[in-house]
Write a protein that holds these residues in place. Structure first.
Motif, PDB file in Angstrom:
ATOM      1  N   ASN A  84      -7.671   7.158   5.365  1.00  0.00           N
ATOM      2  CA  ASN A  84      -8.712   6.572   6.224  1.00  0.00           C
ATOM      3  C   ASN A  84      -8.116   5.816   7.405  1.00  0.00           C
ATOM      4  O   ASN A  84      -8.687   5.810   8.498  1.00  0.00           O
ATOM      5  CB  ASN A  84      -9.628   5.660   5.416  1.00  0.00           C
ATOM      6  N   MET A  85      -6.961   5.206   7.196  1.00  0.00           N
ATOM      7  CA  MET A  85      -6.313   4.449   8.271  1.00  0.00           C
ATOM      8  C   MET A  85      -5.744   5.371   9.357  1.00  0.00           C
ATOM      9  O   MET A  85      -5.798   5.044  10.540  1.00  0.00           O
ATOM     10  CB  MET A  85      -5.157   3.604   7.706  1.00  0.00           C
ATOM     11  N   GLU A 129      -6.068   7.372  -0.436  1.00  0.00           N
ATOM     12  CA  GLU A 129      -7.358   7.358   0.248  1.00  0.00           C
ATOM     13  C   GLU A 129      -7.382   6.321   1.369  1.00  0.00           C
ATOM     14  O   GLU A 129      -7.861   6.583   2.476  1.00  0.00           O
ATOM     15  CB  GLU A 129      -8.468   7.066  -0.764  1.00  0.00           C
ATOM     16  N   THR A 130      -6.840   5.152   1.099  1.00  0.00           N
ATOM     17  CA  THR A 130      -6.816   4.090   2.104  1.00  0.00           C
ATOM     18  C   THR A 130      -5.955   4.499   3.304  1.00  0.00           C
ATOM     19  O   THR A 130      -6.365   4.342   4.462  1.00  0.00           O
ATOM     20  CB  THR A 130      -6.288   2.778   1.492  1.00  0.00           C
ATOM     21  N   LYS A 184      -5.894   5.732  -4.884  1.00  0.00           N
ATOM     22  CA  LYS A 184      -6.624   4.778  -4.042  1.00  0.00           C
ATOM     23  C   LYS A 184      -5.804   4.455  -2.781  1.00  0.00           C
ATOM     24  O   LYS A 184      -6.352   4.335  -1.676  1.00  0.00           O
ATOM     25  CB  LYS A 184      -6.900   3.500  -4.854  1.00  0.00           C
ATOM     26  N   LEU A 242       0.834  -1.199   0.000  1.00  0.00           N
ATOM     27  CA  LEU A 242       0.000   0.000   0.000  1.00  0.00           C
ATOM     28  C   LEU A 242       0.877   1.261   0.000  1.00  0.00           C
ATOM     29  O   LEU A 242       0.624   2.206  -0.751  1.00  0.00           O
ATOM     30  CB  LEU A 242      -0.918  -0.014   1.217  1.00  0.00           C
TER      31      LEU A 242
END
Length: 176
Positions: A23-24, A19-20, A16, A6
């Protein structure tokens, strides 16, 4: 998807992945920033800036030097401290009433849920009291080492040594 891949996608400017990761980590970053600036709107603004800066400087992250979270946390902490030192921030906080300062003056029980999103509070509470004081001031309240030295009435060399030793102790607890 594992964190390493990631992060690699993030470094290659994959939206993407951004964004991940946002959010984490956004709750944790917001909590740390908020504990320094003590204003929700400013904390939100600084947090956005932190993630944009991380995006633009993603190639400077090196896994061999430390965890991604730590790298991001340092960006957040420094951005929040920079914000508190800005003229606009100081002007906006000149006429605050005493309630603004109440929880800054409290003990190290000051870790809110956003700051503790990664569960660090349980490790900090296991540290010796002398470590809790230094960690609280330097990392959760945004003091400089000089300011912590004054607040705790200790030589700056002692603050630096204690900080290094306490962080190492915390690292050992978290990684074991």
């Amino acid at each position: 998807m594992d964190l390493d891949s990631l992060i690699e996608k993030f470094k290659r400017k994959d939206e993407k992945a951004f964004e991940t990761l946002y959010n984490m980590y956004s709750d944790s970053m917001h909590g740390v920033i908020y504990n320094i600036v003590r204003d929700n709107a400013i904390a939100e603004e600084v947090m956005q800036d932190v993630f944009i800066k991380a995006w633009h400087k993603s190639d400077s992250y090196a896994p061999k030097k430390g965890r991604f979270f730590t790298w991001l946390l340092n960006i957040a902490r420094n951005a929040a401290i920079d914000k508190t030192r800005s003229k606009a921030y100081k002007t906006s906080k000149q006429n605050l009433d005493a309630t603004f300062f109440v929880d800054i003056l409290q003990t190290s029980e000051n870790l809110d849920r956003k700051t503790d999103a990664i569960g660090i509070a349980k490790f900090v509470t296991k540290l010796a009291e002398k470590c809790k004081e230094v960690i609280e001031l330097l990392y959760f309240k945004g003091y400089t080492q000089s300011e912590a030295s004054e607040a705790l009435d200790m030589p700056i060399g002692t603050i630096k040594t204690r900080n290094r030793n306490c962080i190492q102790e915390l690292r050992n607890m978290v990684l074991n």
